[in-house]
Write a protein that holds these residues in place. Sequence first.
Motif, short mmCIF file in Angstrom:
data_model
loop_
_atom_site.label_atom_id
_atom_site.label_comp_id
_atom_site.label_asym_id
_atom_site.label_seq_id
_atom_site.Cartn_x
_atom_site.Cartn_y
_atom_site.Cartn_z
N GLN A 243 0.81 -1.22 0.00
CA GLN A 243 0.00 0.00 0.00
C GLN A 243 0.85 1.27 0.00
OE1 GLN A 243 -2.69 -0.33 3.30
NE2 GLN A 243 -3.97 -1.88 2.30
N MET A 244 2.02 1.20 0.60
CA MET A 244 2.88 2.38 0.66
C MET A 244 3.64 2.62 -0.64
SD MET A 244 2.54 3.91 3.52
CE MET A 244 4.01 4.92 3.64
N LYS A 245 3.67 1.64 -1.55
CA LYS A 245 4.41 1.81 -2.80
C LYS A 245 3.76 2.86 -3.69
CE LYS A 245 6.70 -2.66 -3.25
NZ LYS A 245 6.76 -3.94 -4.01
N LYS A 246 2.40 2.85 -3.79
CA LYS A 246 1.70 3.80 -4.66
C LYS A 246 1.88 5.25 -4.22
CE LYS A 246 -1.77 0.55 -6.34
NZ LYS A 246 -3.23 0.22 -6.37
N PRO A 247 1.63 5.59 -2.94
CA PRO A 247 1.87 6.98 -2.53
C PRO A 247 3.32 7.41 -2.66
CG PRO A 247 1.13 5.66 -0.66
CD PRO A 247 0.97 4.84 -1.87
N ALA A 248 4.25 6.47 -2.48
CA ALA A 248 5.66 6.82 -2.64
C ALA A 248 5.96 7.18 -4.09
CB ALA A 248 6.53 5.66 -2.19
N ALA A 249 5.38 6.42 -5.04
CA ALA A 249 5.58 6.74 -6.46
C ALA A 249 4.95 8.08 -6.81
CB ALA A 249 4.98 5.63 -7.30
N ARG A 250 3.78 8.38 -6.24
CA ARG A 250 3.14 9.68 -6.49
C ARG A 250 3.98 10.83 -5.96
NH1 ARG A 250 -3.06 8.14 -4.70
NH2 ARG A 250 -3.49 6.74 -6.47
N LEU A 251 4.53 10.65 -4.79
CA LEU A 251 5.39 11.70 -4.23
C LEU A 251 6.61 11.95 -5.10
CD1 LEU A 251 5.30 10.86 -0.43
CD2 LEU A 251 4.56 12.99 -1.46
N LYS A 252 7.18 10.90 -5.64
CA LYS A 252 8.33 11.06 -6.53
C LYS A 252 7.95 11.85 -7.77
CE LYS A 252 11.06 6.99 -5.30
NZ LYS A 252 11.58 5.68 -5.76
N LYS A 253 6.78 11.54 -8.35
CA LYS A 253 6.33 12.27 -9.53
C LYS A 253 6.11 13.75 -9.22
CE LYS A 253 4.17 8.42 -11.97
NZ LYS A 253 2.88 7.84 -12.46
#
Length: 199
Positions: free
Chosen positions: A133-143
Amino acid sequence: MDMIVAPPTWVFLWAVLLGAALGVCYDVFRILRIAIPSGRILVFFEDLLFFLIVAAATFEFYQLTTDGIVRGYVLIGELLGFALYYFTIGALVFRAATAIIHLIQRIIGWLVKVFLWPFRKLFAPLIRKLVRQMKKPAARLKKLCKKRKNSLQKKGNLLYNHYKTKKAPPANRNEGKPKWRKRRSKRKKGKKTSSSRSH
């Protein structure tokens, strides 16, 4: 028997026993290093402590046996006793101690695994779900971070840069001036030409 009036042979034998006792003390330090992993600084202080013990024991031995007079055979006896213990009984004791310590460490590690096994079974799936679940928000933050970095940059300047690029000077002097200034400059030129003709 009074140690102060003992003949040199007895003093030498007592020195050999003292050297063997110091060998036992050294083995204690070696076994502790195996049981408790220590860095270079701790090893240095352990060696310093051992040499201080040796110095204090030798000084006290001289005070009791030779009335404080330094004798060479005492030092030879200590070295001989230390070497005899180190290469015979000390080697066996050290091997046995290392085997026992490694066995105890394995038993403790096995007990810890057995104790933590039910907790792993219970919490491992939950931890995996949280990680997914934490992978998706982490990818969004990177973008978002990448977009903000790109928005801060411009072709000529950077918003966080204090120094601006110098503009090239205009080809004509009247290029950057407003229209009413151009008209005035034309009128002045016309007046100059008329005055020159009148002369």
